[in-house]
Design a protein around this motif. Structure first.
Motif, PDB file in Angstrom:
ATOM      1  N   GLY A   1      28.700  53.871  54.260  1.00 43.21           N
ATOM      2  CA  GLY A   1      27.614  52.934  54.475  1.00 43.21           C
ATOM      3  C   GLY A   1      27.706  52.254  55.833  1.00 43.21           C
TER       4      GLY A   1
ATOM      5  N   THR B   1      28.091  48.583  58.331  1.00 37.91           N
ATOM      6  CA  THR B   1      28.796  47.312  58.389  1.00 37.91           C
ATOM      7  C   THR B   1      28.721  46.713  59.780  1.00 37.91           C
TER       8      THR B   1
ATOM      9  N   ARG C   1      31.638  48.251  53.009  1.00 38.37           N
ATOM     10  CA  ARG C   1      30.371  48.653  53.609  1.00 38.37           C
ATOM     11  C   ARG C   1      29.247  48.619  52.566  1.00 38.37           C
ATOM     12  N   SER C   2      28.025  48.749  53.068  1.00 40.96           N
ATOM     13  CA  SER C   2      26.852  48.655  52.202  1.00 40.96           C
ATOM     14  C   SER C   2      25.794  49.633  52.682  1.00 40.96           C
TER      15      SER C   2
ATOM     16  N   THR D   1      22.630  48.856  52.834  1.00 38.86           N
ATOM     17  CA  THR D   1      21.493  48.128  53.371  1.00 38.86           C
ATOM     18  C   THR D   1      21.547  48.081  54.901  1.00 38.86           C
TER      19      THR D   1
ATOM     20  N   ARG E   1      24.456  40.800  54.123  1.00 37.73           N
ATOM     21  CA  ARG E   1      23.934  42.169  54.080  1.00 37.73           C
ATOM     22  C   ARG E   1      22.755  42.322  53.134  1.00 37.73           C
TER      23      ARG E   1
ATOM     24  N   GLU F   1      22.619  41.127  50.199  1.00 34.28           N
ATOM     25  CA  GLU F   1      23.155  41.144  48.824  1.00 34.28           C
ATOM     26  C   GLU F   1      23.787  39.778  48.595  1.00 34.28           C
TER      27      GLU F   1
ATOM     28  N   ARG G   1      27.354  38.318  47.471  1.00 33.07           N
ATOM     29  CA  ARG G   1      28.560  38.646  48.229  1.00 33.07           C
ATOM     30  C   ARG G   1      29.058  37.451  49.037  1.00 33.07           C
TER      31      ARG G   1
ATOM     32  N   ASP H   1      35.451  39.479  49.840  1.00 32.89           N
ATOM     33  CA  ASP H   1      34.452  40.317  50.509  1.00 32.89           C
ATOM     34  C   ASP H   1      34.199  39.701  51.875  1.00 32.89           C
TER      35      ASP H   1
ATOM     36  N   ALA I   1      31.574  39.980  53.718  1.00 29.97           N
ATOM     37  CA  ALA I   1      30.173  39.627  53.952  1.00 29.97           C
ATOM     38  C   ALA I   1      29.921  38.160  53.631  1.00 29.97           C
TER      39      ALA I   1
END
Length: 372
Positions: free
Chosen positions: A117, A119, A144-145, A147, A170, A172, A175, A181, A183
């Motif tokens: 994903g 980041t 990672r994500s 989005t 991100r 979300e 998070r 995390d 984020a």
């Protein structure tokens, strides 16, 4: 001799003419002019002043350019790290090391993508005047994500030479309250990427060692206070609830448990604007102005603005001036409301002027200077 030849090649490609005109404006305390220094930049995101009077400007599409004292825009600087331009991500902030004159170190934040994903990453590099060398990734937000939203990416140095890095939630939101995390928080690291000495959660189970604060949605402005040295930031709310905060070690800034904004659907997010254990914002906007870029004015050319805070606005297309008494806003003034430009970055230059970047496919670099 090789360096001189390389410089000639770099500056041979230009995208703008030396003189692009100026506009005049008035405010409560000062008349000023807005000079167009450069144009034709593709979604410029950040700028930094080089010792010789030139500037570095990042373009979100993935290019780093120099703009000389003659206002000419260079070809892209070579040697950038691997990055991705997608959604709100791309090449983001640029920060020079406080001792750049001697060590030539600079730092770039940007979006990166692999099979796991996307980041926010930060790389350190040596800038030789024409290219980046010895590029090394020193920070990567995990996990990672998938989005492509809320990378944040603003950075600032404190007086001890530690680097602060903002990472968005991100898109979300939960998070931002997960302290394991990366984020939705601000991270403080050394030049080599190690957790900074004195970080509030060092060796604490369930917390990342680099974490300095959390509960931050999407920080787009970060700067040290010229007198206290504290790091100030602002962040985007959803529909309303943009915030200015003074960052303090270990503090939770509440997102998404508390907010002055509502969801884009029109539904409430939390219904609370304050909560025990959460640090309230110093100032907030409702409706949202979509703040981006942030600078204290500490020069001599605008004496009535000294120590005022300037914030760019994307959505409301203006420059906001805030007069402060300590950490209390005593006056707010909207500037450049008729310009029709999304203000992405705001910096105070070594010349005592304010410098602005506009966010568009034909982005501009402006210099805001006294009228006389």
């Amino acid at each position: 001799m090789k360096r001189s030849i390389a410089l000639l090649v770099l500056w041979a490609v230009t995208t703008t003419s030396p003189a692009l005109g100026e506009q005049s404006f008035s405010s409560r305390h000062h008349d000023f002019r807005l000079e167009t220094i450069a144009e034709g930049l593709e979604h410029p995101w950040s700028l930094a002043f080089l010792p010789d009077g030139a500037l570095l400007v990042t373009e979100r599409a993935g290019r780093l350019r120099m703009i000389g004292q003659d206002h000419r825009v260079s070809a892209p600087v070579a040697g950038l790290p691997d990055l991705v331009a997608s959604g709100q991500g791309g090449l983001l902030d640029v920060q020079l090391h406080p001792d750049f004159d001697n060590n030539r170190l600079l730092f770039l934040s940007y979006a990166h993508k692999n099979r796991q994903g996307m980041t926010t990453r930060v790389a350190r590099a040596v800038f030789d005047g024409t290219a980046l060398n010895k590029v090394e990734v020193i920070f990567e937000a995990l996990p990672r994500s998938g989005t492509s939203r809320h990378f944040a990416g603003r950075m600032a140095f404190d007086g001890s030479g530690n680097l602060y890095i903002a990472v968005g939630d991100r898109g979300e939101m939960d998070r931002a309250q997960d302290t394991g995390d990366d984020a939705g928080g601000v991270h403080r690291i050394t030049l080599n990427g190690a957790p900074a000495e004195g970080n509030p959660f060092l060796s604490r189970p369930g917390f990342n060692d680099t974490l300095f604060s959390y509960g931050n949605r999407n920080i787009q402005g970060m700067t040290p206070h010229p007198e206290t040295g504290e790091i100030w930031s602002h962040e985007h709310g959803p529909r309303g609830g943009d915030e200015i905060n003074v960052l303090s070690a270990g503090h939770n800034y509440g997102w998404p448990m508390v907010t002055y904004g509502i969801d884009y659907s029109g539904l409430p997010i939390s219904g609370k604007t304050t909560m025990t254990g959460v640090t309230d914002p110093l100032h907030y906007w409702d409706p949202s102005i979509a703040p981006s870029g942030m600078a204290f004015y500490s020069g001599e050319r605008f004496p009535q603005w000294r120590n005022d805070l300037f914030v760019g606005a994307l959505k409301q297309q203006k420059l906001v001036r805030l007069k402060l008494d300590g950490e209390t806003v005593t006056e707010e003034e909207d500037l450049l409301t008729g310009l029709g430009e999304r203000i992405r970055d705001v910096r105070m230059g070594p010349d005592g002027a304010l410098w602005l970047l506009t966010d568009s496919s034909d982005g501009k670099l402006y210099r805001l200077a006294p009228a006389d």
